[in-house]
Design an enzyme around this catalytic site. Structure first.
Site, PDB file in Angstrom:
ATOM      1  N   ASP A   1      83.727 -78.863  56.989  1.00 31.07           N
ATOM      2  CA  ASP A   1      82.802 -79.962  56.679  1.00 31.07           C
ATOM      3  C   ASP A   1      81.356 -79.636  57.050  1.00 31.07           C
ATOM      4  O   ASP A   1      80.574 -80.527  57.386  1.00 31.07           O
ATOM      5  CB  ASP A   1      83.236 -81.272  57.379  1.00 31.07           C
ATOM      6  CG  ASP A   1      84.623 -81.697  56.957  1.00 31.07           C
ATOM      7  OD1 ASP A   1      84.989 -81.463  55.794  1.00 31.07           O
ATOM      8  OD2 ASP A   1      85.351 -82.255  57.805  1.00 31.07           O
TER       9      ASP A   1
ATOM     10  N   LYS B   1      79.474 -77.008  52.924  1.00 28.20           N
ATOM     11  CA  LYS B   1      79.679 -75.864  52.011  1.00 28.20           C
ATOM     12  C   LYS B   1      79.502 -76.293  50.556  1.00 28.20           C
ATOM     13  O   LYS B   1      78.983 -75.543  49.738  1.00 28.20           O
ATOM     14  CB  LYS B   1      81.090 -75.267  52.200  1.00 28.20           C
ATOM     15  CG  LYS B   1      81.347 -74.740  53.597  1.00 28.20           C
ATOM     16  CD  LYS B   1      82.780 -74.286  53.769  1.00 28.20           C
ATOM     17  CE  LYS B   1      83.784 -75.398  53.701  1.00 28.20           C
ATOM     18  NZ  LYS B   1      83.737 -76.357  54.821  1.00 28.20           N
TER      19      LYS B   1
ATOM     20  N   GLY C   1      87.534 -81.036  51.219  1.00 21.68           N
ATOM     21  CA  GLY C   1      86.773 -82.086  50.549  1.00 21.68           C
ATOM     22  C   GLY C   1      85.324 -81.653  50.555  1.00 21.68           C
ATOM     23  O   GLY C   1      84.696 -81.623  51.608  1.00 21.68           O
ATOM     24  N   HIS C   2      84.818 -81.245  49.394  1.00 18.97           N
ATOM     25  CA  HIS C   2      83.456 -80.721  49.307  1.00 18.97           C
ATOM     26  C   HIS C   2      82.596 -81.720  48.529  1.00 18.97           C
ATOM     27  O   HIS C   2      82.913 -82.082  47.406  1.00 18.97           O
ATOM     28  CB  HIS C   2      83.456 -79.346  48.619  1.00 18.97           C
ATOM     29  CG  HIS C   2      84.211 -78.319  49.408  1.00 18.97           C
ATOM     30  ND1 HIS C   2      84.363 -77.022  49.002  1.00 18.97           N
ATOM     31  CD2 HIS C   2      84.848 -78.396  50.610  1.00 18.97           C
ATOM     32  CE1 HIS C   2      85.070 -76.357  49.907  1.00 18.97           C
ATOM     33  NE2 HIS C   2      85.377 -77.178  50.885  1.00 18.97           N
TER      34      HIS C   2
ATOM     35  N   GLN D   1      87.475 -75.106  54.402  1.00 15.03           N
ATOM     36  CA  GLN D   1      87.662 -75.187  55.860  1.00 15.03           C
ATOM     37  C   GLN D   1      86.564 -74.372  56.583  1.00 15.03           C
ATOM     38  O   GLN D   1      85.462 -74.297  56.094  1.00 15.03           O
ATOM     39  CB  GLN D   1      89.071 -74.733  56.272  1.00 15.03           C
ATOM     40  CG  GLN D   1      90.164 -75.727  55.866  1.00 15.03           C
ATOM     41  CD  GLN D   1      90.598 -75.601  54.418  1.00 15.03           C
ATOM     42  OE1 GLN D   1      90.909 -74.527  53.957  1.00 15.03           O
ATOM     43  NE2 GLN D   1      90.638 -76.689  53.696  1.00 15.03           N
TER      44      GLN D   1
HETATM   45  P1  GDP Z   1      82.108 -79.342  53.174  1.00 12.26           P
HETATM   46  O1  GDP Z   1      83.565 -79.640  53.307  1.00 12.26           O
HETATM   47  O2  GDP Z   1      81.690 -78.188  54.031  1.00 12.26           O
HETATM   48  O3  GDP Z   1      81.680 -79.167  51.744  1.00 12.26           O
HETATM   49  O4  GDP Z   1      81.348 -80.617  53.739  1.00 12.26           O
HETATM   50  P2  GDP Z   1      81.694 -82.156  53.414  1.00 12.26           P
HETATM   51  O5  GDP Z   1      81.234 -82.460  52.034  1.00 12.26           O
HETATM   52  O6  GDP Z   1      83.101 -82.472  53.750  1.00 12.26           O
HETATM   53  O7  GDP Z   1      80.817 -82.890  54.497  1.00 12.26           O
HETATM   54  C1  GDP Z   1      79.440 -82.749  54.565  1.00 12.26           C
HETATM   55  C2  GDP Z   1      78.801 -84.143  54.383  1.00 12.26           C
HETATM   56  O8  GDP Z   1      77.443 -84.095  54.751  1.00 12.26           O
HETATM   57  C3  GDP Z   1      78.819 -84.610  52.939  1.00 12.26           C
HETATM   58  O9  GDP Z   1      78.916 -86.012  52.928  1.00 12.26           O
HETATM   59  C4  GDP Z   1      77.454 -84.176  52.421  1.00 12.26           C
HETATM   60  O10 GDP Z   1      76.997 -84.979  51.335  1.00 12.26           O
HETATM   61  C5  GDP Z   1      76.601 -84.390  53.632  1.00 12.26           C
HETATM   62  N1  GDP Z   1      75.457 -83.476  53.781  1.00 12.26           N
HETATM   63  C6  GDP Z   1      75.351 -82.165  53.416  1.00 12.26           C
HETATM   64  N2  GDP Z   1      74.177 -81.661  53.842  1.00 12.26           N
HETATM   65  C7  GDP Z   1      73.535 -82.654  54.467  1.00 12.26           C
HETATM   66  C8  GDP Z   1      72.285 -82.744  55.166  1.00 12.26           C
HETATM   67  O11 GDP Z   1      71.535 -81.777  55.288  1.00 12.26           O
HETATM   68  N3  GDP Z   1      71.972 -83.960  55.734  1.00 12.26           N
HETATM   69  C9  GDP Z   1      72.793 -85.039  55.646  1.00 12.26           C
HETATM   70  N4  GDP Z   1      72.403 -86.169  56.239  1.00 12.26           N
HETATM   71  N5  GDP Z   1      73.975 -84.988  54.991  1.00 12.26           N
HETATM   72  C10 GDP Z   1      74.338 -83.814  54.433  1.00 12.26           C
HETATM   73  P1  IMO Z   2      86.669 -78.574  54.163  1.00 19.60           P
HETATM   74  O1  IMO Z   2      86.878 -77.504  53.121  1.00 19.60           O
HETATM   75  C1  IMO Z   2      87.683 -80.136  58.096  1.00 19.60           C
HETATM   76  C2  IMO Z   2      91.817 -79.523  59.452  1.00 19.60           C
HETATM   77  C3  IMO Z   2      92.697 -80.727  59.629  1.00 19.60           C
HETATM   78  C4  IMO Z   2      93.578 -80.255  60.771  1.00 19.60           C
HETATM   79  C5  IMO Z   2      93.786 -78.775  60.432  1.00 19.60           C
HETATM   80  C6  IMO Z   2      95.075 -78.484  59.704  1.00 19.60           C
HETATM   81  O2  IMO Z   2      86.319 -79.904  53.595  1.00 19.60           O
HETATM   82  O3  IMO Z   2      85.719 -78.095  55.214  1.00 19.60           O
HETATM   83  P2  IMO Z   2      95.871 -78.877  57.214  1.00 19.60           P
HETATM   84  O4  IMO Z   2      96.017 -80.148  56.408  1.00 19.60           O
HETATM   85  O5  IMO Z   2      94.946 -77.890  56.608  1.00 19.60           O
HETATM   86  O6  IMO Z   2      97.202 -78.278  57.570  1.00 19.60           O
HETATM   87  O7  IMO Z   2      95.234 -79.361  58.597  1.00 19.60           O
HETATM   88  O8  IMO Z   2      92.680 -78.412  59.614  1.00 19.60           O
HETATM   89  N1  IMO Z   2      91.184 -79.376  58.107  1.00 19.60           N
HETATM   90  C7  IMO Z   2      89.894 -79.594  57.853  1.00 19.60           C
HETATM   91  N2  IMO Z   2      88.911 -80.047  58.669  1.00 19.60           N
HETATM   92  N3  IMO Z   2      87.407 -79.773  56.829  1.00 19.60           N
HETATM   93  C8  IMO Z   2      88.383 -79.298  56.028  1.00 19.60           C
HETATM   94  O9  IMO Z   2      88.142 -78.786  54.808  1.00 19.60           O
HETATM   95  C9  IMO Z   2      89.707 -79.228  56.522  1.00 19.60           C
HETATM   96  N4  IMO Z   2      90.872 -78.833  55.987  1.00 19.60           N
HETATM   97  C10 IMO Z   2      91.785 -78.912  56.993  1.00 19.60           C
HETATM   98  O10 IMO Z   2      91.947 -81.870  59.981  1.00 19.60           O
HETATM   99  O11 IMO Z   2      92.864 -80.320  61.981  1.00 19.60           O
HETATM  100 MG    MG Z   3      84.812 -81.257  53.771  1.00 19.17          MG
END
Ligand code: GDP
Ligand code: IMO
Ligand code: MG
Length: 446
Positions: A13, A16, A40-41, A223
């Site tokens: 999270d 990416k 979840g991206h 991840q």
């Molecule tokens: P990922 O799994 O690495 O793609 O990250 P996620 O999408 O799960 O979580 C990142 C969250 O932060 C998302 O809701 C993005 O829209 C948000 N986000 C990304 N970059 C920034 C930033 O620079 N500032 C803020 N406030 N939010 C951001």
């Molecule tokens: P993105 O790509 C954050 C965590 C779960 C748990 C562990 C194992 O959005 O960064 P799993 O269901 O993979 O067997 O769970 O990994 N986890 C993540 N945490 N971002 C993710 O993906 C994750 N995918 C799995 O919360 O701790």
């Molecule tokens: Mg994510």
């Protein structure tokens, strides 16, 4: 031409999705190489939010080929839902290709993931309950269903009759759950198969062709480094290899084809699920970061645990991934703080430790040693160059770069594409991990 891997440098999270979408502007092909619908991206473009689980974050560019590689695990129901949602928004998915050799998440995988988490009680991992671990376990055990199996209706019927009978024993006897009806599952998966069939190809060959044609390829990790099955905080990890090395296996390319590795890290740290987290903040400050950063899981909606930036983990991620540069995201979330802590080293059993301990038991005993920096207490969301940043914010970034001996090429100050500072070209800039092998501190190079 450059082939670039984007990886998460923390526990996932990191942003990416945003960074991959941004860099996809100059990519011809974007490849997801591991993980499944646990990811979840999020991408935000002109106030529209896209949440992707399996489809690569290059999909918003109509001419970019998006590939789901053989190292991923595919839940067809979720993937089809994603395809439908994008099509409804007039985002073309005709350029999406799916590896024949990716493994398929079945209903019994999800049930076993949920039931085994419950059975573990206080030893639970805190998984996303999406069946990821059991799907990869079947792959290793060689009882998995691959996409190519899905494409052969006769063969699939036979294979699933046997496999579901076997899994029903586990569901009934081990977990006290009702058995699955084989015919129902088979019929459902055959419908999925027809929907996905036009996208299914030999993706490794496609990627090789693209390399031969000197097209730009972006490998999108899911991840993060600390969730890696081999290099993360085992057993509190996912079941695949998010690290840069995983891209070669999961996409089917040789390591000599890779030009750059870009790490993505938040300006602080978050973690979802169980497991040690030395810089975790309990109480008001943790809640504040969670609120300002909207730290709720993209996939499960769970509240993310929040803490200070951990440079020990950062240095580890630089090493394990051979990182050339970093993208620091969510700097704006720190805007209001008067003081900001950064973990510079750990104390383990009374001794100072600069390096991430490979022994997970030792890691669980780490206490953070902090350096406190002054905050900037003003908004950075409108900053578009380093010159726009308050001096304290610039100092914070420089401090992180120096601690980790890696340059920061991108700074993100909001979720949307334009809320970004490109410090230097992350794709065509020099290979810094090598340049700085002498241990000299890197800088932001203002
Ligand atoms: P990922 O799994 O690495 O793609 O990250 P996620 O999408 O799960 O979580 C990142 C969250 O932060 C998302 O809701 C993005 O829209 C948000 N986000 C990304 N970059 C920034 C930033 O620079 N500032 C803020 N406030 N939010 C951001
Ligand atoms: P993105 O790509 C954050 C965590 C779960 C748990 C562990 C194992 O959005 O960064 P799993 O269901 O993979 O067997 O769970 O990994 N986890 C993540 N945490 N971002 C993710 O993906 C994750 N995918 C799995 O919360 O701790
Ligand atoms: Mg994510």
């Amino acid at each position: 031409m450059a082939n670039v891997i984007v990886i998460g440098a923390q526990w996932g999270d990191e942003g990416k999705g945003k960074i991959t979408d941004l860099l996809s502007a100059s990519a011809d092909v974007v490849v997801r190489y591991q993980g499944g619908v646990n990811a979840g991206h999020t991408i935000v473009v002109q106030n529209q939010t896209f949440k992707l689980h399996l489809i690569p974050s290059g999909i918003l560019y109509p001419d970019t080929e998006c590939i789901i590689g053989c190292g991923t695990v595919i839940d067809p129901q979720v993937l089809i839902g994603e395809l439908d949602r994008l099509e409804q928004l007039n985002i073309s998915t005709r350029n999406l290709l799916i590896s024949e050799n990716a493994h398929v998440t079945m209903p019994y995988h999800r049930l076993i993931d949920q039931a085994s988490e419950e059975r573990r009680g206080s030893y639970k991992i805190g998984t996303t309950k999406r069946g990821i671990g059991p799907t990869y376990a079947d792959k290793s055990e060689r009882t998995g269903i691959r996409v190519l199996d899905l494409m052969d209706s006769q063969g699939l019927r036979q294979q699933l009759q046997w496999t579901i009978a076997y899994k029903n024993v586990i569901l009934e006897k081990l977990y006290n759950l009702p058995p699955l009806a084989p015919e129902q599952v088979i019929d459902q998966y055959l419908v999925y198969a027809e929907r996905l069939r036009p996208h299914v190809v030999d993706t490794s060959l496609k990627i090789y062709d693209a390399i031969q044609k000197r097209r730009n390829i972006l490998f999108e990790g899911a991840q993060g480094t600390l969730l890696d099955l081999d290099h993360g905080t085992y057993p509190y990890v996912t079941s695949s290899n998010p690290v840069a090395g995983g891209a070669c296996v999961g996409a089917g390319v040789g390591p000599t084809m890779i030009d750059r590795v870009i790490g993505v890290a938040k300006a602080y740290t978050t973690r979802v699920g169980e497991g040690p987290f030395p810089t975790e903040l309990d109480g008001e400050l943790g809640e504040k970061l969670c609120d300002r950063g909207a730290e709720f899981g993209t996939t499960t909606g769970r509240q993310r645990r929040c803490g200070w930036f951990d440079a020990v983990i950062g240095r580890y991620a630089v090493r394990i991934n051979g990182m050339d540069c970093l993208a620091i995201t969510k700097l704006d979330v720190l805007d209001e703080l008067a003081e900001i802590n950064v973990c510079v080293a750990y104390e383990i059993d009374g001794l100072r430790c600069e390096d991430f301990p490979s022994n997970a038991r030792r890691f669980a005993r780490c206490r953070p040693i902090y350096k406190t920096l002054p905050g900037w207490q003003q908004s950075t969301v409108h900053c578009r160059s380093l010159e726009d940043l308050p001096q304290e914010a610039l100092n914070y970034l420089k401090f992180l770069a120096e601690l980790m001996k890696v340059p920061i090429a991108i700074v993100s100050l909001g979720a949307s594409r334009d809320q970004t500072i490109i410090v230097e070209d992350p794709i065509h800039g020099p290979k810094r991990a090598l340049l700085h092998a002498n241990g000299k501190p890197a800088s932001l190079e203002v």
